[in-house]
Design a protein around this motif. Structure first.
Motif, PDB file in Angstrom:
ATOM      1  N   ARG A  76      -6.293   9.094   5.956  1.00 31.14           N
ATOM      2  CA  ARG A  76      -6.572   7.782   6.527  1.00 31.14           C
ATOM      3  C   ARG A  76      -5.334   7.048   7.035  1.00 31.14           C
ATOM      4  O   ARG A  76      -5.434   6.233   7.947  1.00 31.14           O
ATOM      5  N   THR A  77      -4.163   7.313   6.441  1.00 29.01           N
ATOM      6  CA  THR A  77      -2.995   6.500   6.768  1.00 29.01           C
ATOM      7  C   THR A  77      -1.879   7.299   7.430  1.00 29.01           C
ATOM      8  O   THR A  77      -1.306   6.866   8.437  1.00 29.01           O
ATOM      9  N   ARG A 128      -6.313  11.102  -0.516  1.00 25.31           N
ATOM     10  CA  ARG A 128      -7.054  11.077   0.744  1.00 25.31           C
ATOM     11  C   ARG A 128      -6.523   9.981   1.666  1.00 25.31           C
ATOM     12  O   ARG A 128      -6.431  10.167   2.883  1.00 25.31           O
ATOM     13  N   GLN A 129      -6.136   8.864   1.078  1.00 30.05           N
ATOM     14  CA  GLN A 129      -5.610   7.770   1.888  1.00 30.05           C
ATOM     15  C   GLN A 129      -4.302   8.160   2.564  1.00 30.05           C
ATOM     16  O   GLN A 129      -4.071   7.850   3.728  1.00 30.05           O
ATOM     17  N   GLU A 137     -10.502   5.108  -8.674  1.00 32.63           N
ATOM     18  CA  GLU A 137      -9.051   5.170  -8.831  1.00 32.63           C
ATOM     19  C   GLU A 137      -8.615   5.044 -10.277  1.00 32.63           C
ATOM     20  O   GLU A 137      -7.473   5.400 -10.612  1.00 32.63           O
ATOM     21  N   VAL A 147      -8.414   9.199  -4.439  1.00 36.60           N
ATOM     22  CA  VAL A 147      -8.521   8.217  -3.355  1.00 36.60           C
ATOM     23  C   VAL A 147      -7.169   8.012  -2.685  1.00 36.60           C
ATOM     24  O   VAL A 147      -7.074   7.947  -1.452  1.00 36.60           O
ATOM     25  N   LYS A 148      -6.097   7.927  -3.483  1.00 40.37           N
ATOM     26  CA  LYS A 148      -4.763   7.742  -2.912  1.00 40.37           C
ATOM     27  C   LYS A 148      -4.313   8.986  -2.133  1.00 40.37           C
ATOM     28  O   LYS A 148      -3.662   8.879  -1.097  1.00 40.37           O
ATOM     29  N   GLU A 160       0.833  -1.210   0.000  1.00 45.26           N
ATOM     30  CA  GLU A 160       0.000   0.000   0.000  1.00 45.26           C
ATOM     31  C   GLU A 160       0.864   1.255   0.000  1.00 45.26           C
ATOM     32  O   GLU A 160       0.583   2.215  -0.733  1.00 45.26           O
TER      33      GLU A 160
END
Length: 443
Positions: A314-315, A309-310, A300, A306-307, A258
């Motif tokens: 999120r990450t 925001r991730q 995506e 999405v990446k 990831e």
């Protein structure tokens, strides 16, 4: 908790204690005599449940009670969709719809700094989000110093945090430092412009830079790939540091994959939209509808939203906060204190004689006072000399003026006395003119 469970835990603890205190024959081991500073790490296998495995849960409960703070900055030229992207990232209307200025309206002459704060809650987790916008960046004819107000704003936030750290009461420290800066790049498809390079070169040591390609739906997939390669080449050539997802030891393969996938998407080609549109299949999605189709923000295959925001939310939000505090802020703090003349005392961790230390400090203090006294005397003498010089100059000017006025007065008095004598003797006041007229009549 049952009595049998408690008794089993007590028996396990007793067996562990007896095992740790015995040397095989029932006698206690000799005390450890090694007094070295560094001792080898001894790994012990627990014989029963102790409970410190709950430490992550304790940290989790404490963090949830306290809440989180995050400050993001968006920088880019007008019309690249900065406000729309922020609304899309956090799925809330932080920015109201902007009204275009009429042609007769007066435009600002410098880059403005605007902050918007909001308290967001998701599944019981509270986040105080602050978004710092920079309207006017890159919109002027001369953009040489467009980066300067932004850098001053970031460093002023560092100053505010340093001032809070130096307070007597540090219980309520507000962290308003910028943890991430989303820099929007125009989708030209060529390479970075000079203003992009100058901005990132000036700010990469003060904030986590995350470059994004705005309005990526204006480029083809091949154009986006080539554009990303050129941007990364320019960043590497100018030695600009952008935020990279950190890697840790003992990570599982899924997490490593990831992180590699997120790193491969930098700079992120994004499309922002907080409007819901309908696809030809009848699905309701966030995106933009065009005559040739629909661009889905959360797909995506269409963009890298999405990446982004991730990575940002999120990450790696906590990693962004930690890197800002442990690296960027600490480096700035060191430079700030060194420039102010504050140096690290190498004698802090050495054993010293208190009386000798006090005597040394007293001598240094007296020397400092003597130096200050000598400097004050020198300044006083200099001021006195300047004052005496000014007074002497003023006295000379007054004396010269007095002499000049006295000479003029004496001359005026002599002329009046001469006129008085002429009047008393009956002679004309201008004998030269009368004599000339008489000579003309004689001719």
């Amino acid at each position: 908790m049952t009595d049998s469970y408690i008794s089993s835990r007590v028996d396990a603890f007793s067996s562990t204690n007896s095992y740790g205190n015995s040397n095989g024959n029932g006698s206690s081991p000799a005390p450890h005599q090694n007094n070295s500073v560094t001792s080898p790490v001894i790994r012990k296998k627990l014989m029963g449940y102790v409970g410190f495995a709950n430490l992550p849960n304790q940290v989790h409960r404490k963090s949830v009670r306290k809440g989180f703070q995050f400050t993001a900055m968006v920088v880019g030229e007008s019309g690249l969709g900065k406000s729309t992207l922020i609304n899309t990232l956090f799925n809330t209307p932080l920015y109201p719809p902007k009204q275009p200025l009429p042609p007769s309206a007066e435009r600002p002459k410098t880059v403005a700094i605007e902050s918007i704060g909001a308290d967001i809650e998701e599944n019981g987790v509270r986040l105080h989000l602050t978004v710092v916008d920079t309207p006017g960046f890159g919109d002027f004819v001369n953009n040489d110093d467009s980066w300067r107000p932004i850098l001053e704003n970031i460093e002023s936030r560092f100053d505010s945090y340093l001032e809070q750290e130096n307070r007597v009461n540090r219980q309520k420290i507000m962290d308003n430092r910028v943890h991430a800066c989303l820099y929007f790049i125009q989708p030209t498809g060529h390479s970075l412009k000079q203003i992009d390079i100058e901005f990132m070169r000036r700010l990469h040591t003060r904030v986590n830079l995350i470059p994004v390609i705005a309005k990526a739906d204006t480029l083809t997939d091949e154009g986006i790939a080539d554009f990303k390669a050129r941007i990364l080449a320019d960043i590497a050539h100018h030695k600009i540091q952008i935020f990279q997802a950190p890697t840790y030891e003992n990570e599982d393969e899924e997490t490593i994959a990831e992180a590699e996938e997120i790193a491969s998407k930098i700079p992120f080609a994004i499309v922002g939209s907080d409007h819901v549109v309908q696809t030809p299949e009848g699905r309701q999605v966030r995106g933009r509808a065009y005559p040739w189709g629909v661009i889905e923000v959360d797909n995506e295959e269409h963009c890298d939203f999405v990446k982004l925001r991730q990575m940002l939310v999120r990450t790696y939000m906590e990693e962004l906060r930690e890197y800002t505090n442990d690296v960027l802020y600490e480096n700035w703090r060191t430079e700030k204190l060194v420039s102010m003349g504050v140096a690290q005392d190498s004698t802090v961790f050495r054993e010293v004689n208190p009386s000798a230390k006090m005597q040394e400090e007293r001598i240094l203090h007296e020397a400092k006072l003597s130096k200050m006294e000598a400097e004050m005397k020198m300044v006083f003498q200099q001021k006195v000399q300047e004052k005496e010089s000014k007074l002497k100059q003023s006295e000379e000017e007054l004396y010269a003026r007095h002499k000049e006025m006295k000479e003029a007065l004496d001359k005026q008095r002599a002329d009046l006395e001469d006129k008085k004598r002429r009047i008393e003797s009956g002679r004309p006041l201008t004998p030269e003119k009368n004599a000339t007229k008489n000579r003309r009549f004689l001719r």
